[in-house]
Design a protein around this motif. Structure first.
Motif, mmCIF file in Angstrom:
data_model
loop_
_atom_site.group_PDB
_atom_site.id
_atom_site.type_symbol
_atom_site.label_atom_id
_atom_site.label_comp_id
_atom_site.label_asym_id
_atom_site.label_seq_id
_atom_site.Cartn_x
_atom_site.Cartn_y
_atom_site.Cartn_z
ATOM 1 N N ASN A 70 -2.943 4.671 3.901
ATOM 2 C CA ASN A 70 -1.755 5.485 4.128
ATOM 3 C C ASN A 70 -0.833 4.757 5.098
ATOM 4 O O ASN A 70 -1.260 4.346 6.170
ATOM 5 N N GLU A 82 2.503 15.878 4.737
ATOM 6 C CA GLU A 82 1.378 15.479 3.892
ATOM 7 C C GLU A 82 0.030 15.582 4.597
ATOM 8 O O GLU A 82 -1.015 15.413 3.972
ATOM 9 N N GLN A 85 -2.837 17.586 2.962
ATOM 10 C CA GLN A 85 -3.367 16.973 1.742
ATOM 11 C C GLN A 85 -4.266 15.780 2.076
ATOM 12 O O GLN A 85 -5.271 15.548 1.407
ATOM 13 N N THR A 142 1.075 6.000 0.083
ATOM 14 C CA THR A 142 -0.379 5.930 0.050
ATOM 15 C C THR A 142 -0.792 5.027 -1.098
ATOM 16 O O THR A 142 -0.277 5.152 -2.216
ATOM 17 N N HIS A 155 1.328 5.561 -4.312
ATOM 18 C CA HIS A 155 1.960 6.878 -4.330
ATOM 19 C C HIS A 155 3.094 6.851 -3.315
ATOM 20 O O HIS A 155 2.867 6.713 -2.117
ATOM 21 N N ASP A 158 5.488 11.733 0.310
ATOM 22 C CA ASP A 158 4.377 12.518 0.852
ATOM 23 C C ASP A 158 3.451 12.981 -0.256
ATOM 24 O O ASP A 158 3.882 13.278 -1.357
ATOM 25 N N VAL A 159 2.163 12.997 0.071
ATOM 26 C CA VAL A 159 1.156 13.480 -0.864
ATOM 27 C C VAL A 159 1.233 14.999 -0.851
ATOM 28 O O VAL A 159 1.129 15.631 0.199
ATOM 29 N N ASP A 163 -0.564 16.353 -6.172
ATOM 30 C CA ASP A 163 -0.874 14.923 -6.290
ATOM 31 C C ASP A 163 -2.339 14.613 -6.014
ATOM 32 O O ASP A 163 -2.836 13.550 -6.394
ATOM 33 N N VAL A 164 -3.030 15.515 -5.322
ATOM 34 C CA VAL A 164 -4.415 15.258 -4.895
ATOM 35 C C VAL A 164 -5.339 14.949 -6.076
ATOM 36 O O VAL A 164 -6.093 13.971 -6.024
ATOM 37 N N ILE A 167 -4.730 11.348 -7.325
ATOM 38 C CA ILE A 167 -5.176 10.349 -6.345
ATOM 39 C C ILE A 167 -6.699 10.285 -6.327
ATOM 40 O O ILE A 167 -7.278 9.189 -6.290
#
Length: 175
Positions: A70, A82, A85, A142, A155, A158-159, A163-164, A167
């Motif tokens: 990150n 983020e 997450q 990330t 990515h 912000d996550v 998006d989790v 990823i």
């Protein structure tokens, strides 16, 4: 002389006008993707930013296990957004390392105290040299790094909760 030759400049101007009009109405892609996706991490060694937390080096990623990397900063508002997450990714078994961009130990320590600390290692990149070498265009970003130290996924931004799963899937498939 032929009369149609008089119309040629007007036809050329009309064609140019149409091409420019279509170009202006087409949506633009403002995201700058890293050309490093699919390639090994650039060689780097970053000093630790906080006491008790190790710094970060390229060798830390060639362990046979995939990692998340990150890129963040304490002054970055989306980086704070983020944080939940990243905590969720860590809770699901993701090993997360970080690079702090143009930051101070005091500011990062305050940021991590407020928003949580999901990072195993944290390196300081005061002039963004490693960030730029990775093809990162801003914060937060990330990266999924496979067990050989190769960038598998980038990515940008912000996550978010949606998006989790993507990823995590990329992290699980990165060997």
């Amino acid at each position: 002389m032929k009369r149609w030759l008089y119309w040629l400049p007007l036809i050329g101007f009309g064609a140019l006008f149409l091409v420019a009009g279509f170009g202006l109405n087409r949506p633009t892609q403002r995201t700058v993707r890293s050309a490093m996706v699919g390639k090994p991490l650039p060689a780097f060694r970053l000093a630790p930013l906080l006491p008790g937390k190790p710094g970060l080096a390229t060798a830390d990623f060639a362990t046979g296990r995939p990692h998340l990397l990150n890129v963040f900063a304490s002054w970055c508002i989306p980086c704070a957004a983020e944080a939940p997450q990243l905590a969720a990714l860590k809770a699901q078994g993701a090993e997360i390392d970080a690079i702090a961009i143009r930051d101070t130990p005091e500011a990062v320590q305050g940021f991590l105290a407020r928003y949580g600390d999901p990072y195993a290692r944290l390196g300081s990149d005061p002039d963004s040299a490693v960030q730029l070498a990775m093809g990162s265009s801003g914060v937060p970003e990330t990266f999924v790094i496979d067990g050989r130290g190769r960038i598998v996924l980038q990515h940008i931004g912000d996550v978010r909760a949606e998006d989790v799963p993507e990823i995590l899937a990329a992290l699980r498939s990165a060997k």
